[in-house]
Motif scaffolding. Sequence first.
Motif, PDB file in Angstrom:
ATOM      1  N   ALA A   1       6.742   2.553   6.207  1.00 45.27           N
ATOM      2  CA  ALA A   1       7.231   2.035   5.160  1.00 45.27           C
ATOM      3  C   ALA A   1       6.371   2.403   3.798  1.00 45.27           C
ATOM      4  N   THR A   2       7.143   2.686   2.739  1.00 51.50           N
ATOM      5  CA  THR A   2       6.192   3.204   1.679  1.00 51.50           C
ATOM      6  C   THR A   2       6.265   1.937   0.644  1.00 51.50           C
ATOM      7  N   LEU A   3       5.398   2.097  -0.330  1.00 51.06           N
ATOM      8  CA  LEU A   3       4.888   1.191  -1.049  1.00 51.06           C
ATOM      9  C   LEU A   3       6.382   0.431  -2.112  1.00 51.06           C
ATOM     10  N   GLY A   4       6.351  -0.704  -2.259  1.00 49.49           N
ATOM     11  CA  GLY A   4       7.511  -1.416  -2.721  1.00 49.49           C
ATOM     12  C   GLY A   4       8.693  -1.761  -1.854  1.00 49.49           C
ATOM     13  N   MET A   5       8.700  -1.172  -0.622  1.00 50.58           N
ATOM     14  CA  MET A   5       9.658  -1.298   0.225  1.00 50.58           C
ATOM     15  C   MET A   5       9.932  -2.808   0.844  1.00 50.58           C
ATOM     16  N   PRO A   6      11.092  -3.406   0.484  1.00 44.35           N
ATOM     17  CA  PRO A   6      11.129  -4.870   0.898  1.00 44.35           C
ATOM     18  C   PRO A   6      11.492  -4.895   2.498  1.00 44.35           C
ATOM     19  N   LEU A   7      11.148  -5.797   3.157  1.00 40.99           N
ATOM     20  CA  LEU A   7      10.936  -6.001   4.631  1.00 40.99           C
ATOM     21  C   LEU A   7      11.538  -7.506   4.778  1.00 40.99           C
TER      22      LEU A   7
ATOM     23  N   ILE B   1       0.864  -1.194  -0.004  1.00 46.68           N
ATOM     24  CA  ILE B   1      -0.021   0.056  -0.076  1.00 46.68           C
ATOM     25  C   ILE B   1       0.835   1.098   0.089  1.00 46.68           C
ATOM     26  N   SER B   2       0.289   2.277  -0.125  1.00 47.88           N
ATOM     27  CA  SER B   2       1.242   3.574  -0.379  1.00 47.88           C
ATOM     28  C   SER B   2       1.894   3.904   0.835  1.00 47.88           C
TER      29      SER B   2
ATOM     30  N   GLY C   1       8.329   8.589  -3.749  1.00 48.89           N
ATOM     31  CA  GLY C   1       9.094   7.344  -3.096  1.00 48.89           C
ATOM     32  C   GLY C   1       8.589   5.915  -3.335  1.00 48.89           C
ATOM     33  N   ASP C   2       7.266   6.037  -3.705  1.00 46.59           N
ATOM     34  CA  ASP C   2       6.552   4.775  -3.594  1.00 46.59           C
ATOM     35  C   ASP C   2       7.170   4.079  -5.224  1.00 46.59           C
TER      36      ASP C   2
END
Length: 410
Positions: A133-139, A114-115, A209-210
Amino acid sequence: MKLLRKFYLPLVLGIVLSATSCEDKTVKEEKNPTDEYIAEVKREYAPDGRVALFDVKSEKQGDSYVLKGESNETEAVESLKQKLEAENIKFKDSIRLLPDAEELENKTRGVVKISVANIRDEPKHSAQLVTQATLGMPLKVFKKKGGWYYVQTPEGYLGWVDYGGIQNMEEEELRSWKKTDKLIYLETAGFSYEEPDSDSQRVSDLVSGDILELVERQGKFYEVRYPSGKKAFVETAYAQPYLEWLENLEATEEDLIATGKDLMGTPYLWGGTSPKGMDCSGFTKTVFFMNGVVIPRDASQQIHTGEEVDTERNFENLEKGDLLFFGKPATDSTAERVIHVGMWIGDNKFIHSMGEVHISNFDQDADDFDEYNYNRYLRTKRVLNKEDEGLIYLKQSDLFTLPEAEEVKM
């Protein structure tokens, strides 16, 4: 005399019983020899609980000790066992090592879908927001509790995110996602749509940053895919292919200032690190991320990166983009407390998130002189273009993509 006996006899018995009780208690409270080694290992491997988990205790069972708890630091657990073995302390290792792959069905990685995903200090929506954490961020994903997942961000921050914010993946699924072309959203806030038409149904909101998977370009729109698999369209005016953006990124002092000013008026939000709301360190973190650098989460962590340039309010030595830190200096009995951060923009001014993102003035003759922050100033650090283990440069990392060498192997 009988009255005296009646009064003193219970008193004497009480004192004797009390002394006996204390003596028994002393015997029962035998010192646990493992405690000092557990504390020693924690100081060495997990001094900051925000970025490392080492929650370990021990209980005596017979002539040995049972180690209990959990940790995501394998080296810390091994170090503890070696120390106990060296001291001939018998123990049974029952420490839960994270990630718990079995519990997670091998989905020990994840990508924000999500955003902006809220990350909290406990697995519940009423818990304190510690970061985003913004969209696309690996965790990294370590464990789960109900519909919540205990995760770690790229800069190392730990916390809980609910199932609605993360797309859980196995290692191979993450590799496949990283291999796809990416798009970065650059506008402070906006939307994606079901069709290549801004009048069509919105799919979701987006913030700067998404990161999304780039499918193809269709006229004035990019077709994109979310980590969850759903498709949408993003206007080309507000986004750019990720590698193209990265290649053209220079990250100058003026770029930092421009990014900071784009966020002017954003409301203060404790734990926020996005245009939806940000705290002081969330603001500086966002500014640097949009210029290709991932810096630590909190002000008290950011202060340990970069090069020190001032401690005496000699602001003429500062350069645009330098980070100013504020708080309480150390005393003979207390440690230094870093509680605020802002970014220098020149002309005796700095920009920061306090109430909202705004500019403050250190010119003592100015009508808007910020006396409060002037008096609690600690020092300034220069982070831009500095090599530091606490900094991740996107041009040098594989945060959203696979390294070329790995792509060849596949």
